[in-house]
Scaffold this active site. Structure first.
Site: not given
Length: 358
Positions: A258, A262, A271
């Site tokens: 990805r 998100h 992160y």
């Protein structure tokens, strides 16, 4: 007495294109040039559609959006093998395969504006509503697959979509177990983009792959390079043929990445390391296929520019249709949960209608 082997399985991985678009010629699907170009066009169309959605969200013209950037090869490779009679049980990042299967662009945009009318698909488009609860749609896909068998629809398949995060949910295991026992006409299509929001795949499971889990339920499972549209095409063709022949479910795991957040409510820089994102940017599925086609003299910059202009007009037309649609009535908030509303929703609906000024 020595132990006996009661079951042994090998999980295979399919790769055809490398990151620079060079192919293992022995594995390239036997497709005419126009079909190879079609795979590329499907990905370009998905990407432009996705880019516009991100722009609309940033302008306050759409709600939260889950980008599919980086996963176009997964969805295009599958979409090219689907038939009109097949059913989709999507999660929340299947925009690309949905529009390729016949769902109108403006309907997908409407869904993410909170307009349930976006789910009123034409009768000939076999697609369940977008499912945001993680993993629940896999059980729906098994039910639809069983229903297809009971109705004697011997060439149709139900495709259940999920990500790596959903594979950590109980619904995933229940769906595989139930589907395997009852030989549901279901393809489990797992897009492992390696991050369940901020949780990396290595913290979700000790298993090396998601594909290997299929063997524990008596199903065939394969992992493919999900950024290689030719590999996805070849793997899903084989898997769909297996299910169409009545041999039961099949699991395809697409190992992909990805590239965006998100959703637009997320910040992946908190992160994920920049080096990791850069590594996967070099393996972009669209760039990879473009190089492959160019090497075969099937594609060039002029053809791409012309096609992108065509797609841009289509996308802008979808936005115009979306924004010219009259607002949904407030009663829509209770109108799409049941085929027949129970008494308590009838009461709520009457109350909402009574509060709306004429």
């Amino acid at each position: 007495m020595p132990l006996k082997v009661v079951h042994q399985a090998v999980t295979e991985r399919l790769e055809i294109l490398d990151k620079d678009g060079r192919a293992d010629e022995a594995l390239v699907p036997a497709l005419p040039g126009e079909e190879l170009v079609r795979l590329h066009k499907l990905m370009l169309r998905m990407r432009r559609f996705d880019e516009k959605a991100l722009t609309l969200q940033r302008q306050g013209r759409m709600g939260t959006w889950g980008s599919l950037r980086g996963q176009e090869a997964c969805q295009a490779g599958l979409a090219a093998n689907l038939r009109r009679e097949d059913w989709l049980a999507p999660s929340f990042r299947e925009h690309g395969v949905m529009i390729s299967a016949g769902v109108s662009m403006h309907q997908v945009y409407a869904i993410w504006r909170g307009d349930e009318r976006g789910h009123l698909f034409p009768a000939e488009v076999h697609c369940l509503p977008v499912s945001v609860p993680v993993g629940s749609q896999l059980l729906h896909a098994v039910g639809v697959g069983m229903g297809l068998g009971l109705r004697g629809e011997k060439s149709a398949v139900a495709v259940g979509f999920a990500g790596d995060g959903a594979s950590s949910e109980g619904d995933f295991h229940e769906a595989l177990n139930f589907g395997g026992v009852f030989k549901a006409r279901t393809l489990f299509f797992i897009q492992n983009n390696q991050w369940a929001i901020s949780v990396p795949f290595r913290k979700q499971t000790a298993a090396a792959t998601i594909a290997q889990r299929a063997h524990g339920y008596g199903l065939p499972g394969v992992q493919v390079d999900g950024n290689d549209v030719l590999a996805v095409y070849a793997a899903t063709r084989k898997a769909l043929d297996h299910v169409r022949a009545g041999h039961g479910p099949y699991l395809v795991e697409c190992l992909t990445y990805r590239m965006e957040n998100h959703t637009t409510a997320d910040d992946h820089t908190r992160y994920r390391k920049a080096e990791e994102v850069a590594y996967w940017r070099e393996r972009d599925p669209v760039d990879r296929m473009r190089r492959f086609l160019a090497a075969r003299k099937l594609w060039d910059e002029a053809r791409e520019a012309a096609y992108l202009e065509e797609v841009a007009a289509e996308v802008e037309g979808a936005v115009a249709l979306l924004e010219s649609t009259p607002k949904a009535p407030p009663t829509d908030i209770v109108d799409y949960m049941y085929a027949r509303r129970p008494w308590f929703l009838e009461e709520q609906r009457a109350e909402i209608a009574g509060r709306v000024a004429p």
